[in-house]
Every structure is written in structure tokens, then in C-alpha cells.
Design an enzyme around this catalytic site. Sequence first.
Site, PDB file in Angstrom:
ATOM      1  N   ILE A  14      53.042  67.335  54.973  1.00  0.00           N
ATOM      2  CA  ILE A  14      52.371  66.921  56.673  1.00  0.00           C
ATOM      3  C   ILE A  14      50.544  66.448  57.025  1.00  0.00           C
ATOM      4  O   ILE A  14      50.134  66.211  57.422  1.00  0.00           O
ATOM      5  CB  ILE A  14      53.214  67.341  57.398  1.00  0.00           C
ATOM      6  CG1 ILE A  14      53.115  66.478  58.610  1.00  0.00           C
ATOM      7  CG2 ILE A  14      53.253  68.921  57.536  1.00  0.00           C
ATOM      8  CD1 ILE A  14      53.467  64.954  58.665  1.00  0.00           C
ATOM      9  N   SER A  36      45.707  77.790  52.244  1.00  0.00           N
ATOM     10  CA  SER A  36      47.156  77.814  51.500  1.00  0.00           C
ATOM     11  C   SER A  36      46.993  79.214  50.943  1.00  0.00           C
ATOM     12  O   SER A  36      46.172  79.302  49.844  1.00  0.00           O
ATOM     13  CB  SER A  36      46.426  76.932  50.929  1.00  0.00           C
ATOM     14  OG  SER A  36      47.460  76.828  49.441  1.00  0.00           O
ATOM     15  N   LYS A  96      55.838  69.526  64.460  1.00  0.00           N
ATOM     16  CA  LYS A  96      57.133  70.187  65.614  1.00  0.00           C
ATOM     17  C   LYS A  96      58.265  70.929  63.671  1.00  0.00           C
ATOM     18  O   LYS A  96      57.561  70.860  62.725  1.00  0.00           O
ATOM     19  CB  LYS A  96      57.828  68.620  65.484  1.00  0.00           C
ATOM     20  CG  LYS A  96      58.016  67.496  64.644  1.00  0.00           C
ATOM     21  CD  LYS A  96      58.649  67.376  63.311  1.00  0.00           C
ATOM     22  CE  LYS A  96      59.650  67.566  63.418  1.00  0.00           C
ATOM     23  NZ  LYS A  96      60.208  67.515  61.822  1.00  0.00           N
ATOM     24  N   ASP A 174      65.283  68.778  61.087  1.00  0.00           N
ATOM     25  CA  ASP A 174      64.443  68.858  60.916  1.00  0.00           C
ATOM     26  C   ASP A 174      64.404  67.180  61.301  1.00  0.00           C
ATOM     27  O   ASP A 174      63.048  67.432  61.971  1.00  0.00           O
ATOM     28  CB  ASP A 174      64.101  69.072  59.598  1.00  0.00           C
ATOM     29  CG  ASP A 174      61.617  68.991  59.351  1.00  0.00           C
ATOM     30  OD1 ASP A 174      61.567  69.720  59.768  1.00  0.00           O
ATOM     31  OD2 ASP A 174      61.725  67.968  58.090  1.00  0.00           O
TER      32      ASP A 174
HETATM   33  P1  NAP Z   1      55.129  71.469  53.128  1.00  0.00           P
HETATM   34  O1  NAP Z   1      55.021  70.103  52.260  1.00  0.00           O
HETATM   35  O2  NAP Z   1      56.336  72.391  52.230  1.00  0.00           O
HETATM   36  O3  NAP Z   1      54.143  72.529  52.964  1.00  0.00           O
HETATM   37  C1  NAP Z   1      54.246  73.324  53.852  1.00  0.00           C
HETATM   38  C2  NAP Z   1      53.578  74.334  53.394  1.00  0.00           C
HETATM   39  O4  NAP Z   1      52.604  75.531  54.604  1.00  0.00           O
HETATM   40  C3  NAP Z   1      53.050  74.446  52.608  1.00  0.00           C
HETATM   41  O5  NAP Z   1      51.535  74.390  51.562  1.00  0.00           O
HETATM   42  C4  NAP Z   1      53.300  76.475  52.079  1.00  0.00           C
HETATM   43  O6  NAP Z   1      52.092  76.645  51.253  1.00  0.00           O
HETATM   44  C5  NAP Z   1      52.907  76.275  53.848  1.00  0.00           C
HETATM   45  N1  NAP Z   1      52.795  77.256  53.850  1.00  0.00           N
HETATM   46  C6  NAP Z   1      54.468  78.667  53.962  1.00  0.00           C
HETATM   47  N2  NAP Z   1      53.829  79.865  54.646  1.00  0.00           N
HETATM   48  C7  NAP Z   1      52.521  79.817  55.250  1.00  0.00           C
HETATM   49  C8  NAP Z   1      51.516  81.095  55.343  1.00  0.00           C
HETATM   50  N3  NAP Z   1      52.083  82.369  56.168  1.00  0.00           N
HETATM   51  N4  NAP Z   1      50.712  80.589  56.121  1.00  0.00           N
HETATM   52  C9  NAP Z   1      49.902  79.453  55.310  1.00  0.00           C
HETATM   53  N5  NAP Z   1      50.622  78.256  54.627  1.00  0.00           N
HETATM   54  C10 NAP Z   1      51.717  78.607  54.732  1.00  0.00           C
HETATM   55  O7  NAP Z   1      56.032  70.729  53.970  1.00  0.00           O
HETATM   56  P2  NAP Z   1      55.356  69.591  55.713  1.00  0.00           P
HETATM   57  O8  NAP Z   1      56.641  68.663  55.166  1.00  0.00           O
HETATM   58  O9  NAP Z   1      54.638  69.353  55.551  1.00  0.00           O
HETATM   59  O10 NAP Z   1      56.489  70.103  56.464  1.00  0.00           O
HETATM   60  C11 NAP Z   1      56.018  71.002  57.398  1.00  0.00           C
HETATM   61  C12 NAP Z   1      55.853  71.015  58.830  1.00  0.00           C
HETATM   62  O11 NAP Z   1      55.383  70.276  59.489  1.00  0.00           O
HETATM   63  C13 NAP Z   1      57.642  71.382  59.329  1.00  0.00           C
HETATM   64  O12 NAP Z   1      57.936  71.917  60.541  1.00  0.00           O
HETATM   65  C14 NAP Z   1      58.462  69.786  59.162  1.00  0.00           C
HETATM   66  O13 NAP Z   1      59.583  69.143  60.103  1.00  0.00           O
HETATM   67  C15 NAP Z   1      56.865  69.286  60.240  1.00  0.00           C
HETATM   68  N6  NAP Z   1      56.046  67.649  60.005  1.00  0.00           N
HETATM   69  C16 NAP Z   1      56.938  66.999  58.162  1.00  0.00           C
HETATM   70  C17 NAP Z   1      56.705  65.597  58.429  1.00  0.00           C
HETATM   71  C18 NAP Z   1      57.090  65.125  57.105  1.00  0.00           C
HETATM   72  O14 NAP Z   1      57.004  64.120  56.693  1.00  0.00           O
HETATM   73  N7  NAP Z   1      57.154  66.222  56.159  1.00  0.00           N
HETATM   74  C19 NAP Z   1      56.907  64.749  59.272  1.00  0.00           C
HETATM   75  C20 NAP Z   1      56.333  65.363  60.682  1.00  0.00           C
HETATM   76  C21 NAP Z   1      56.515  66.943  60.711  1.00  0.00           C
HETATM   77  P3  NAP Z   1      52.898  76.946  49.703  1.00  0.00           P
HETATM   78  O15 NAP Z   1      54.586  76.245  49.412  1.00  0.00           O
HETATM   79  O16 NAP Z   1      52.365  77.455  48.874  1.00  0.00           O
HETATM   80  O17 NAP Z   1      54.538  78.296  50.015  1.00  0.00           O
END
Ligand code: NAP
Length: 317
Positions: A14, A36, A96, A174
Site C-alpha cells: 500500500i 523498512s 486501516k 482486512d
Molecule cells: P505489506 O505489503 O505486507 O507491507 C507491510 C510492510 O510493513 C512490509 O514492507 C513490512 O516489511 C513492513 N513492516 C513490518 N513491520 C515493520 C516495522 N516494525 N517497521 C517498519 N516496517 C515494518 O502489507 P500492505 O498490503 O501494504 O498492508 C499494510 C497495511 O495497509 C494493512 O493494515 C492493510 O490493511 C492496509 N491496506 C492495504 C491495502 C492493499 O491493497 N494492500 C489497501 C489499503 C490499506 P517486511 O516485509 O520487511 O517485514
Amino acid sequence: MDRPTLAIVGLGKIARDQHVPAIAATGLFRLAAVVSPDGATLEGTAHGDVPTFRSQAEMLAACPGLDAVALCTPPAVRHGLAVEALRAGKHVLIEKPPAATLTELRVLIDEAETAGRTLFAAWHSRFNAAVEETRRRLAGAAVRHVAITWKEDVRRWHPGQDWIFAAGGFGVFDPGINALSILTDILPGPVVVRAAELLVPANRDTPIAATLTMEGAAGSAVGTVTAAFDFLQQGEQTWSIAIETDGGRLDLTHGGTRLRVDGKPVLAEPDSEYQRIYRHFHHLIADASTDVDGRPLQLVADAFLVGRWRTTDAFHW
Ligand code: NAP
């Protein structure tokens, strides 16, 4: 207010798909750092010179003048990061869902108040013109029935995101919480969860499918609400909310970006949710105010409390 500086914490899907482009497009914040754990960078983008830090603590120590952070990590680790950033005097935008539990959210609100900083829990689906228009049309209406259908293929939209199926990851809630964030925004009265059925894969912690039965709280102008969430949808992907009122039918589709009234298209907008989110965050900071609405999270917690839990087939990517 000068252009505030901002760091993105959590450089995943995201952050890359939406936050980075929206920050560039609105020009209201200067992206000053990213965090990151695996050292990912913004190389190859317009923000290629922005430094990467391995942890938020390291970033905060290196960038004492930073104004704000956008927390784009999975929800389970977000609370500690939000408290750390608020205590360091930063304004905080949280993706969120804003917390893993209701108590975490309460604590965060108190922390923001103590720190005197802006806390913005962004429910991105609400930042669509079609959602705003639906809310306007439902004000004062009698809502007979709402049917939510939120069905997507987790392998296509969240490939390899094991955190979603780990405790605290919300599973199909989610995406489902986006529908609940729209619901609580558009209805002219509160709803309560009466029943839920939650299907959890034998090898995972969180639901892969769920159905919810809700109804308007006593005395409200809202009738019944059903929700069907599914993470194994093949073919057409569906994120829609059908609303029957005493004055006709409204259909919010495509995640809340399109509205039809009695079958006729009224609004269809290209995706600009995140630009609106950054405009709102900027406004909140200038106004020294906070925007946190816990109602969607409360409905999820209620479904988890009253729901019947069933085990289903193991899930593998
Ligand atoms: P994601 O692709 O798994 O990204 C999450 C990122 O957070 C990863 O790069 C992870 O790094 C990093 N991370 C984990 N622990 C951390 C820490 N302590 N400090 C700094 N970075 C850390 O997940 P995402 O899809 O982007 O979703 C993240 C959030 O956005 C969720 O709550 C989701 O509900 C929301 N969201 C997602 C979407 C969507 O379409 N994907 C849409 C709207 C909202 P590592 O991989 O190195 O662990």
C-alpha cells in the site's frame, strides 16, 4: 504552515501503490525518510534519494526535525510504532485498521491528546466521492435493508502476506473492514451485530470467509444489514453495497468508487482516495485536530465476540 516533512514506515504494497504517488501528486508533504526492516528503498521512483532506515527508532534519532509519519505496516506491530512516534512529537497517520484491539485504539487516542499531536486513522474507502454522495442521500432516509458483498481472491490481492492469516491480522476482515467503514459512514444511525459465522482454515488463525447479520440499534432509521466476506472468490471480484430505502435503491460498487441510484449511474470516479487522505491529514495538522473513528473496528470485534467459529480446509498460497 510550511510543507511538513513526512516519513513512511512500512514500505510494502500500500505504501508503494498509493502513499508514495499520493504524496508526490498532492505536494503537501515532503517525503524525508522511509523505514523498512529489510532495507527496501524507493530507488527507481521520483523519491529515489530518500534515505531508508531499518527501524523507526533509528529514523527518529536521525531525523529530529521530522513532522509526521505515515504508518503502513501490518496492524499487529502498529501500536508500538504509533506510541513511539507520538511520544517523539510526530503527527501520525495510520493505515486501516487503526489498531489490533479496541484498547490499543483507546490508548492511542489518549497518547495523541497528551502529546498534543494529530492522530489520523485513515479509512481510505470513505474518501470516495460516491461514498460521500451516498451519505448525503441517506441522511434522513429510512433504510430498509443493506446487503454487503465483499468477495476477492486473496492470492491475487495479498500474495504471500502471511500476516493476514496470523493472529491479529484480521483475515478476510482486512478488506471486509473497508465495507464496514463505508457502512458506518453512510448510514443515518448505528447498527449492532446480531450474529456472525466465521470460517478459519485448519492451518491458520484468522477467518477466510465470514457472514454477518446486523440490524439498526433500537430507535434508529436502519433496518437489517447482511455482509458476506470471502477471500476465495474466483472470476469477478465484488466489493459492493446494495441499499434499499423507502425512496429507492442505491448501489455502491467497485469498493465505493461508483454509485448507481435506481439502476442509473450517478457517480464514477477514478481512484483518488489517497490524495484526499493526504489533503485531510494536512488540514488536520494545520487545524491541530485529530480524526479517529473506532466504529468499524468495534463491529469487527463484535463479530468476533458473538460469532460462531468453524474450521474449514487448510489454506496454502
Ligand atoms: P505489506 O505489503 O505486507 O507491507 C507491510 C510492510 O510493513 C512490509 O514492507 C513490512 O516489511 C513492513 N513492516 C513490518 N513491520 C515493520 C516495522 N516494525 N517497521 C517498519 N516496517 C515494518 O502489507 P500492505 O498490503 O501494504 O498492508 C499494510 C497495511 O495497509 C494493512 O493494515 C492493510 O490493511 C492496509 N491496506 C492495504 C491495502 C492493499 O491493497 N494492500 C489497501 C489499503 C490499506 P517486511 O516485509 O520487511 O517485514
